[in-house]
Design a protein around this motif. Structure first.
Motif, PDB file in Angstrom:
ATOM      1  N   ILE A   1       0.980  -1.216   0.073  1.00 41.78           N
ATOM      2  CA  ILE A   1      -0.104  -0.064   0.278  1.00 41.78           C
ATOM      3  C   ILE A   1       0.801   1.058   0.022  1.00 41.78           C
ATOM      4  O   ILE A   1       2.138   1.313   0.368  1.00 41.78           O
ATOM      5  CB  ILE A   1      -0.832   0.106   1.430  1.00 41.78           C
ATOM      6  CG1 ILE A   1      -0.111   0.026   2.595  1.00 41.78           C
ATOM      7  CG2 ILE A   1      -1.885  -1.166   1.225  1.00 41.78           C
ATOM      8  CD1 ILE A   1      -1.057   0.399   3.818  1.00 41.78           C
ATOM      9  N   GLY A   2       0.164   2.401  -0.304  1.00 39.03           N
ATOM     10  CA  GLY A   2       0.947   3.538  -0.311  1.00 39.03           C
ATOM     11  C   GLY A   2       1.280   4.212   1.108  1.00 39.03           C
ATOM     12  O   GLY A   2       0.674   3.917   2.062  1.00 39.03           O
ATOM     13  N   ILE A   3       2.225   5.109   1.049  1.00 38.62           N
ATOM     14  CA  ILE A   3       2.713   5.756   2.533  1.00 38.62           C
ATOM     15  C   ILE A   3       1.395   6.545   3.136  1.00 38.62           C
ATOM     16  O   ILE A   3       0.938   6.391   4.218  1.00 38.62           O
ATOM     17  CB  ILE A   3       3.597   6.790   2.293  1.00 38.62           C
ATOM     18  CG1 ILE A   3       5.065   6.044   1.978  1.00 38.62           C
ATOM     19  CG2 ILE A   3       3.826   7.543   3.422  1.00 38.62           C
ATOM     20  CD1 ILE A   3       5.964   7.164   1.663  1.00 38.62           C
TER      21      ILE A   3
ATOM     22  N   LEU B   1       7.403   4.023  -6.775  1.00 37.77           N
ATOM     23  CA  LEU B   1       7.959   3.912  -5.199  1.00 37.77           C
ATOM     24  C   LEU B   1       8.067   5.184  -4.768  1.00 37.77           C
ATOM     25  O   LEU B   1       8.974   6.142  -5.160  1.00 37.77           O
ATOM     26  CB  LEU B   1       9.021   2.912  -5.028  1.00 37.77           C
ATOM     27  CG  LEU B   1       9.250   1.448  -5.086  1.00 37.77           C
ATOM     28  CD1 LEU B   1      10.356   0.720  -4.874  1.00 37.77           C
ATOM     29  CD2 LEU B   1       7.738   0.884  -4.469  1.00 37.77           C
ATOM     30  N   ALA B   2       7.702   5.594  -3.631  1.00 40.78           N
ATOM     31  CA  ALA B   2       8.019   6.896  -2.943  1.00 40.78           C
ATOM     32  C   ALA B   2       9.464   6.718  -2.406  1.00 40.78           C
ATOM     33  O   ALA B   2       9.782   5.806  -2.102  1.00 40.78           O
ATOM     34  CB  ALA B   2       6.869   7.233  -1.808  1.00 40.78           C
TER      35      ALA B   2
ATOM     36  N   LEU C   1       9.515  12.204  -1.817  1.00 38.85           N
ATOM     37  CA  LEU C   1       9.190  12.016  -3.183  1.00 38.85           C
ATOM     38  C   LEU C   1       8.111  11.231  -3.460  1.00 38.85           C
ATOM     39  O   LEU C   1       8.140  10.048  -3.261  1.00 38.85           O
ATOM     40  CB  LEU C   1      10.491  11.700  -4.032  1.00 38.85           C
ATOM     41  CG  LEU C   1      11.692  12.840  -3.522  1.00 38.85           C
ATOM     42  CD1 LEU C   1      12.984  12.237  -4.663  1.00 38.85           C
ATOM     43  CD2 LEU C   1      11.501  14.279  -3.885  1.00 38.85           C
ATOM     44  N   PRO C   2       7.118  11.741  -4.265  1.00 41.07           N
ATOM     45  CA  PRO C   2       6.021  10.923  -4.444  1.00 41.07           C
ATOM     46  C   PRO C   2       6.332   9.688  -5.412  1.00 41.07           C
ATOM     47  O   PRO C   2       7.439   9.665  -6.098  1.00 41.07           O
ATOM     48  CB  PRO C   2       5.015  11.977  -5.225  1.00 41.07           C
ATOM     49  CG  PRO C   2       5.906  12.790  -5.625  1.00 41.07           C
ATOM     50  CD  PRO C   2       7.152  13.158  -5.077  1.00 41.07           C
TER      51      PRO C   2
ATOM     52  N   LEU D   1       8.966  21.708  -5.950  1.00 34.28           N
ATOM     53  CA  LEU D   1       8.520  21.816  -4.576  1.00 34.28           C
ATOM     54  C   LEU D   1       8.274  20.384  -4.167  1.00 34.28           C
ATOM     55  O   LEU D   1       7.462  19.382  -4.741  1.00 34.28           O
ATOM     56  CB  LEU D   1       7.120  22.787  -4.495  1.00 34.28           C
ATOM     57  CG  LEU D   1       7.165  24.252  -4.712  1.00 34.28           C
ATOM     58  CD1 LEU D   1       5.917  25.030  -4.481  1.00 34.28           C
ATOM     59  CD2 LEU D   1       8.061  24.733  -3.680  1.00 34.28           C
ATOM     60  N   VAL D   2       9.054  19.903  -3.143  1.00 34.36           N
ATOM     61  CA  VAL D   2       8.716  18.676  -2.489  1.00 34.36           C
ATOM     62  C   VAL D   2       8.565  18.936  -1.027  1.00 34.36           C
ATOM     63  O   VAL D   2       8.922  19.830  -0.473  1.00 34.36           O
ATOM     64  CB  VAL D   2      10.084  17.965  -2.666  1.00 34.36           C
ATOM     65  CG1 VAL D   2      10.407  17.532  -4.156  1.00 34.36           C
ATOM     66  CG2 VAL D   2      11.282  18.422  -1.867  1.00 34.36           C
ATOM     67  N   GLU D   3       7.810  17.787  -0.611  1.00 32.42           N
ATOM     68  CA  GLU D   3       7.317  17.815   0.750  1.00 32.42           C
ATOM     69  C   GLU D   3       8.728  17.512   1.709  1.00 32.42           C
ATOM     70  O   GLU D   3       9.416  16.657   1.283  1.00 32.42           O
ATOM     71  CB  GLU D   3       6.324  16.888   0.979  1.00 32.42           C
ATOM     72  CG  GLU D   3       4.923  16.966   0.278  1.00 32.42           C
ATOM     73  CD  GLU D   3       3.890  16.172   0.813  1.00 32.42           C
ATOM     74  OE1 GLU D   3       4.166  15.034   1.066  1.00 32.42           O
ATOM     75  OE2 GLU D   3       2.566  16.591   0.788  1.00 32.42           O
ATOM     76  N   VAL D   4       8.591  17.986   3.035  1.00 33.89           N
ATOM     77  CA  VAL D   4       9.787  17.933   3.695  1.00 33.89           C
ATOM     78  C   VAL D   4       9.272  17.845   5.236  1.00 33.89           C
ATOM     79  O   VAL D   4       8.179  18.469   5.649  1.00 33.89           O
ATOM     80  CB  VAL D   4      10.606  19.188   3.541  1.00 33.89           C
ATOM     81  CG1 VAL D   4      11.827  19.152   4.555  1.00 33.89           C
ATOM     82  CG2 VAL D   4      11.237  19.282   2.160  1.00 33.89           C
ATOM     83  N   LEU D   5       9.879  16.974   6.063  1.00 33.43           N
ATOM     84  CA  LEU D   5       9.658  16.757   7.306  1.00 33.43           C
ATOM     85  C   LEU D   5      10.910  17.011   8.017  1.00 33.43           C
ATOM     86  O   LEU D   5      12.015  16.668   7.971  1.00 33.43           O
ATOM     87  CB  LEU D   5       9.011  15.356   7.754  1.00 33.43           C
ATOM     88  CG  LEU D   5       7.723  15.103   7.017  1.00 33.43           C
ATOM     89  CD1 LEU D   5       7.514  13.456   7.381  1.00 33.43           C
ATOM     90  CD2 LEU D   5       6.665  15.979   7.856  1.00 33.43           C
ATOM     91  N   PRO D   6      10.659  17.671   9.210  1.00 35.16           N
ATOM     92  CA  PRO D   6      12.012  17.919  10.326  1.00 35.16           C
ATOM     93  C   PRO D   6      12.331  16.511  10.781  1.00 35.16           C
ATOM     94  O   PRO D   6      11.349  15.334  10.790  1.00 35.16           O
ATOM     95  CB  PRO D   6      11.226  19.004  11.366  1.00 35.16           C
ATOM     96  CG  PRO D   6      10.066  18.753  11.323  1.00 35.16           C
ATOM     97  CD  PRO D   6       9.546  18.423  10.013  1.00 35.16           C
TER      98      PRO D   6
END
Length: 418
Positions: A2-4, A346-347, A387-388, A399-404
């Motif tokens: 399944i996806g993230i 794959l993400a 990355l998706p 633009l990419v999603e980022v988490l601390p």
């Protein structure tokens, strides 16, 4: 597989919010607020001077430069309220404004014409015009009484506690910390850092890392052990953890397809229900999530250090936020510093660092050494870049999603709750 996002949604749905406990504010730092706090008093609590100088009556009109005033007394910080006397009074920073005065002229903006025997000013002349209300801090200007001071779900960091201390808050309601057990599996792992490694052995870095990250994420680690590749030993350790009352069990290793990957077998022995096993992502494809008896969450993270770290950050911390009554995390979106490629379908979760470029823009710099066994690049990493699944090439500026590194830092760029 399944996806993230699907996996995170299932984890959130399974995690239950924890009970409330009341603590003295001094003991609540770093905890998650469980109830809104409303200001019971205004901040500041009274009109006061922002400068060392002299309190005057402007009465809505500017006072011209050259005006002279006789000084009657002084008002220091901590002095009680009193009615204004005479034309002006000496006043100190933070002192309560005498009732009837409404403006302050700084000491550097006056000429002292007369002093008494103690060298205190007796008469002054203004060097510059005084605007009505200048250098006056009004009661409630920072926060009126009855205002929502802090919203439930925020972390009581030093800034939040500073506000509560100023409001005279003695006790707060916080969420109980999630109680977690951590087990690193693998007969090759050595937990004792002082023992010499035998041939084929490695140090256990997953266990200490997970414990540190979980504590930083708001959990209480009540059990941590390094276990061999043995289902019976693993089952016994989990049952001991369940007996002491944990909310979640986090293990690393033994979740893939090898001969010694025994965790699925052990979960069956424990009567667990597997929710998912394997995600469409890299690193960390064989992530496992299950429900143990009595609603205890089980996270089976892969043994490679980065795969384990990614699972902890994306999945375990999503559960902790829900348990702690925090809003779901909002990811940052920032531009890439350079072109990036990944495997389609794959993400990709990448070690990355935020860099401030010459033009002042913050950009996401992917780091070298993305393999899941490479720990050294984490020395430079201060974010994870997500990355998706779709796409193979991402141009610079995308633009990419980022988490601390921790969900507790999610509000750093003002995105929390957006």
């Amino acid at each position: 597989m399944i996806g993230i996002e699907d996996a995170i949604a299932r984890v959130r749905a399974a995690a239950k919010i924890l009970p409330v406990e009341r603590l003295a504010l001094a003991n609540a730092r770093g905890r998650v607020l469980a109830e809104d706090v409303v200001a019971a008093m205004p901040l500041p609590p009274f009109d006061n001077s922002a400068m060392d100088g002299f309190a005057l009556r402007a009465s809505g009109n500017a006072i011209a430069a050259g005006s002279e005033f006789a000084i009657d007394g002084e008002q220091a910080a901590g002095d009680a309220a009193r009615a204004a006397r005479g034309e002006a009074c000496e006043i100190m920073t933070g002192a309560r404004m005498p009732e009837g005065f409404d403006s302050v002229v700084p000491v550097e903006d006056v000429d002292v014409l007369e002093r008494d025997a103690s060298q205190r000013p007796r008469r002054i002349r203004l060097k510059a015009e005084v605007a009505p209300g200048q250098h006056l801090r009004h009661a409630g200007e920072d926060m009126p009484a009855g205002t929502l001071a802090l919203q439930a779900g925020i972390v009581l960091d030093p800034f939040a506690c500073m506000l509560l201390d100023a409001l005279g808050v003695v006790e707060v309601a916080v969420r109980r910390r999630p109680r977690v057990a951590v087990f690193a599996t693998g007969r090759e792992l050595v937990a004792d850092p002082q023992r010499a490694l035998a041939s084929g052995e490695i140090r256990d870095s997953n266990g200490p890392y997970l414990e540190a990250r979980l504590v930083e994420a708001g959990a209480e680690v009540v059990r941590r052990a390094t276990l061999p590749d043995d289902a019976a030993t693993f089952v016994a350790a989990v049952r001991e953890a369940l007996a002491v009352g944990v909310d979640a069990v986090v293990s690393t290793g033994a979740v893939s397809m090898g001969r010694y990957d025994f965790v699925p077998e052990a979960l069956a022995m424990l009567g667990a229900d597997t929710v998912f096993h394997k995600l469409r992502m890299r690193p960390g494809k064989p992530q496992l999530f299950a429900m143990l008896p009595k609603g205890v969450l089980f996270f089976g993270l892969p043994g490679n250090p980065i795969s384990s770290a990614v699972g902890q950050r994306l999945l375990v911390e999503a559960a902790l936020r829900r348990m702690l009554g925090m809003p779901d995390e909002t990811r940052w979106r920032l531009p890439l510093a350079a072109e990036l490629r990944k495997k389609p379908g794959l993400a990709s979760i990448q070690k990355a660092a935020l860099r401030i470029h010459a033009e002042g823009q913050v950009r996401v710099q992917p780091l070298r050494g993305q393999e899941s066994f490479r720990i050294a690049p984490l020395r430079e990493a201060n974010v994870w870049a997500l990355l998706p699944e779709e796409g193979e090439r991402f141009a610079a500026g995308t633009l990419v999603e980022v988490l601390p590194p921790s969900h507790m830092q999610a509000a750093l760029l003002g995105s929390e709750g957006a």
